[in-house]
Write a protein that holds these residues in place. Structure first.
Motif, mmCIF file in Angstrom:
data_model
loop_
_atom_site.group_PDB
_atom_site.id
_atom_site.type_symbol
_atom_site.label_atom_id
_atom_site.label_comp_id
_atom_site.label_asym_id
_atom_site.label_seq_id
_atom_site.Cartn_x
_atom_site.Cartn_y
_atom_site.Cartn_z
ATOM 1 N N LEU A 432 0.859 -1.177 0.000
ATOM 2 C CA LEU A 432 0.000 0.000 0.000
ATOM 3 C C LEU A 432 0.901 1.235 0.000
ATOM 4 O O LEU A 432 1.665 1.458 0.946
ATOM 5 C CB LEU A 432 -0.907 0.009 1.231
ATOM 6 N N VAL A 433 0.827 2.029 -1.073
ATOM 7 C CA VAL A 433 1.638 3.247 -1.164
ATOM 8 C C VAL A 433 1.082 4.279 -0.192
ATOM 9 O O VAL A 433 -0.115 4.591 -0.213
ATOM 10 C CB VAL A 433 1.629 3.806 -2.602
ATOM 11 N N GLU A 434 1.964 4.818 0.667
ATOM 12 C CA GLU A 434 1.516 5.770 1.684
ATOM 13 C C GLU A 434 2.020 7.184 1.445
ATOM 14 O O GLU A 434 1.348 8.147 1.797
ATOM 15 C CB GLU A 434 1.956 5.306 3.074
ATOM 16 N N GLY A 468 3.715 5.596 -12.199
ATOM 17 C CA GLY A 468 3.029 6.829 -11.824
ATOM 18 C C GLY A 468 2.213 6.648 -10.558
ATOM 19 O O GLY A 468 1.022 6.955 -10.507
ATOM 20 N N LEU A 469 2.850 6.144 -9.506
ATOM 21 C CA LEU A 469 2.143 5.787 -8.284
ATOM 22 C C LEU A 469 1.619 7.007 -7.532
ATOM 23 O O LEU A 469 2.141 8.103 -7.653
ATOM 24 C CB LEU A 469 3.064 4.981 -7.366
ATOM 25 N N ALA A 470 0.593 6.753 -6.713
ATOM 26 C CA ALA A 470 0.004 7.787 -5.870
ATOM 27 C C ALA A 470 -0.366 7.159 -4.526
ATOM 28 O O ALA A 470 -0.631 5.953 -4.452
ATOM 29 C CB ALA A 470 -1.243 8.379 -6.542
ATOM 30 N N PRO A 471 -0.371 7.941 -3.432
ATOM 31 C CA PRO A 471 -0.776 7.399 -2.136
ATOM 32 C C PRO A 471 -2.166 6.772 -2.206
ATOM 33 O O PRO A 471 -3.073 7.299 -2.832
ATOM 34 C CB PRO A 471 -0.771 8.642 -1.230
ATOM 35 N N GLY A 472 -2.299 5.619 -1.550
ATOM 36 C CA GLY A 472 -3.563 4.904 -1.549
ATOM 37 C C GLY A 472 -3.635 3.792 -2.569
ATOM 38 O O GLY A 472 -4.579 3.003 -2.552
ATOM 39 N N ARG A 473 -2.630 3.721 -3.433
ATOM 40 C CA ARG A 473 -2.651 2.677 -4.456
ATOM 41 C C ARG A 473 -1.999 1.408 -3.935
ATOM 42 O O ARG A 473 -1.008 1.451 -3.205
ATOM 43 C CB ARG A 473 -1.923 3.149 -5.705
ATOM 44 N N MET A 474 -2.562 0.261 -4.300
ATOM 45 C CA MET A 474 -1.987 -1.039 -3.966
ATOM 46 C C MET A 474 -1.225 -1.552 -5.176
ATOM 47 O O MET A 474 -1.749 -1.546 -6.298
ATOM 48 C CB MET A 474 -3.078 -2.035 -3.591
#
Length: 498
Positions: A432-434, A468-474
């Motif tokens: 989980l990206v925080e 291109g990740l963002a917080p909240g992404r699994m």
């Protein structure tokens, strides 16, 4: 137009305190207070204190003094203490720390807005008078639910609504209620994709070193519908992971007539739309049930994570602590868990230097930690706590001995948890990206890592940029290295995440 009033909540201590702060925020926002992030920007700084151990109490006093300094060169006009230390010491704290303009206990929470307004207007609010909160509810757990309605239980706040269409339309953005007959009274204080949910309050255990039951009270479960409604509301706020917290989650439901209630609640929480991960913390080894282990290791979106409160493993020390178990039984419990979920996460805390702890007892604790393969270990040196049974014990160890054992076991724990992290190289994890920033890069957590306590996953820059990740992404990621207890991982592009 009503006068603009601003308030900041400064939270210390555990995740349970974080939930309590968000309930206070909900009450204040509903009464027209404007919540600000920084104490220097607030008319009133509310410090939610921790009163668990001496170091935490010192941190709380320091935070109150720091907030008081703002009155000389900021807009802050008043500093108010709430939380466990305020509840535990009340008037004693107020006398010792006149810099605090108010010391409020849990009973003040329901009227927190008026209390703060009185203080802000130059009036005084009588400092809280401590009392043993275990005596506020019936001794029998099954008789508590009805009586609990008249007792302040921080983090249990809810408001009744007849139907979703009757919810007041003028509540600030981000403030509950959500749909349902009893909606959570809570306001989020950050935008993290992770949030804690109170499962219960208080504790019926009588560990000889712990004062928590005296100021948090007897164990009281929240109704499953309230826990579900709050989780649904958090999902609507963008939360992806909920962590269930209380003083003892393994006791959940005993006062509702069903000690196995957690086993039936977990699948319902995991099915909430938008929730990707459900985590359970604060588990008592002596109360672990085969059925609970089964649910924790086999339910989709419920992570196989075991935050087990071992505290020690030498039988004589555990008995003196008024706890149960021994090294071999604890190792057998961990073996059972890993037999069902080989990649399960396990963590615990330990106290060294307890009164009467012999060299043989300490060696037994070393034996357990060496064989337990824990992902995270917290080690604390024993110190007397006011009002506890252990404070009256004889055979106290010299502080030099306590410090030596603390340093030795801390070094061992650091080595062992680093080795355990290395064992995970090659594993594929759901992360989980925080957070994402220029300095630290992309930071997330895997299923075996709880927020703030158990290390993190650092996603390599190249793979992060490609997704291109963002917080909240699994995301799916493969562990390629370690940095102490932290893992370094590369995203798997064929499994781009969700």
């Amino acid at each position: 137009m009503p006068e603009r009033r601003t308030v900041a909540l400064v939270t210390l201590g555990c995740a349970r305190n974080e939930v309590d702060s968000e309930e206070l925020a909900g009450r204040l926002a509903a009464d027209g207070w404007e919540l600000v992030e920084n104490a220097e920007d607030a008319d009133v700084a509310v410090v939610n204190t921790c009163g668990f151990v001496e170091a935490a109490k010192k941190d709380s006093v320091d935070a109150l003094l720091e907030a008081n300094d703002l009155k000389d060169h900021g807009k802050t006009q008043a500093v108010v203490a709430v939380g466990c230390m305020a509840e535990r010491y009340g008037k004693e704290l107020a006398e010792a720390l006149p810099e605090a303009d108010g010391v409020l206990g849990f009973d003040d929470y329901s009227d927190i807005s008026n209390r703060l307004q009185t203080i802000l207007s130059g009036g005084s609010v009588e400092a809280h008078t401590p009392r043993d909160r275990r005596k506020l509810l019936p001794l029998s757990p099954v008789e508590r639910q009805e009586a609990a309605a008249a007792v302040a239980l921080p983090g249990h706040g809810a408001v009744a609504v007849e139907a979703p269409e009757n919810v007041p339309s003028d509540l600030p953005d981000g403030l509950a209620p959500a749909s349902g007959p009893r909606a959570p009274l809570r306001r989020r204080l950050d935008t993290s994709p992770v949030a804690s949910v109170k499962l219960a309050s208080g504790c019926d255990r009588r560990c000889s070193f712990c004062a928590i039951p005296s100021f948090r009270g007897s164990f009281v479960s929240r109704r499953p519908s309230d826990v579900l409604n709050e989780t649904r509301w958090l999902a609507e706020q963008g939360v992806k992971e909920v962590m269930l917290v209380s003083e003892n989650n393994t006791s959940y439901g005993k006062d509702l007539g069903d000690i196995r209630l957690l086993e039936s609640l977990l699948p319902d929480l995991a099915a909430v739309d938008g929730i990707e991960r459900v985590r359970v913390s604060y588990l008592q080894p002596a109360e672990m049930r085969p059925g609970l282990i089964d649910v924790l290791t086999s339910t989709e979106k419920v992570v196989p994570y075991f935050d087990l409160s071992f505290q020690h493993s030498a039988p004589d020390v555990l008995r003196a602590m008024r706890r149960f178990g021994d090294t071999d039984r604890f190792l057998e419990l961990l073996e059972t868990i890993r037999g069902k979920a080989p990649l399960a996460g396990a963590r615990s805390n330990f106290i060294v230097g307890f009164p009467g702890e012999t060299e043989a007892d300490f060696a037994e604790l070393e034996r357990f930690i060496t064989h337990a393969r824990l992902d995270a270990i917290g080690v604390f040196g024993y110190s007397d706590e006011d009002g506890t049974e252990a404070a009256t014990y004889e055979r106290k160890l010299d502080q030099e001995v306590v410090d030596e054992r603390l340093a030795h076991l801390s070094r061992l724990a650091e080595e062992l948890t680093a080795q355990r992290a290395e064992e995970r190289i090659g594993e594929t994890l759901e992360v989980l990206v925080e957070s994402i920033d220029d300095e630290d890069g992309v930071i997330g957590r895997a299923a075996h890592q709880a927020p703030e306590t158990d290390g993190q996953v650092v996603i390599t820059a190249d793979s992060a940029a490609r997704l291109g990740l963002a917080p909240g992404r699994m995301v799916e990621a493969k562990v390629v290295g370690t940095e102490g207890v932290d893992l370094v991982a590369e995203c798997l592009f064929e499994e781009a995440g969700r």
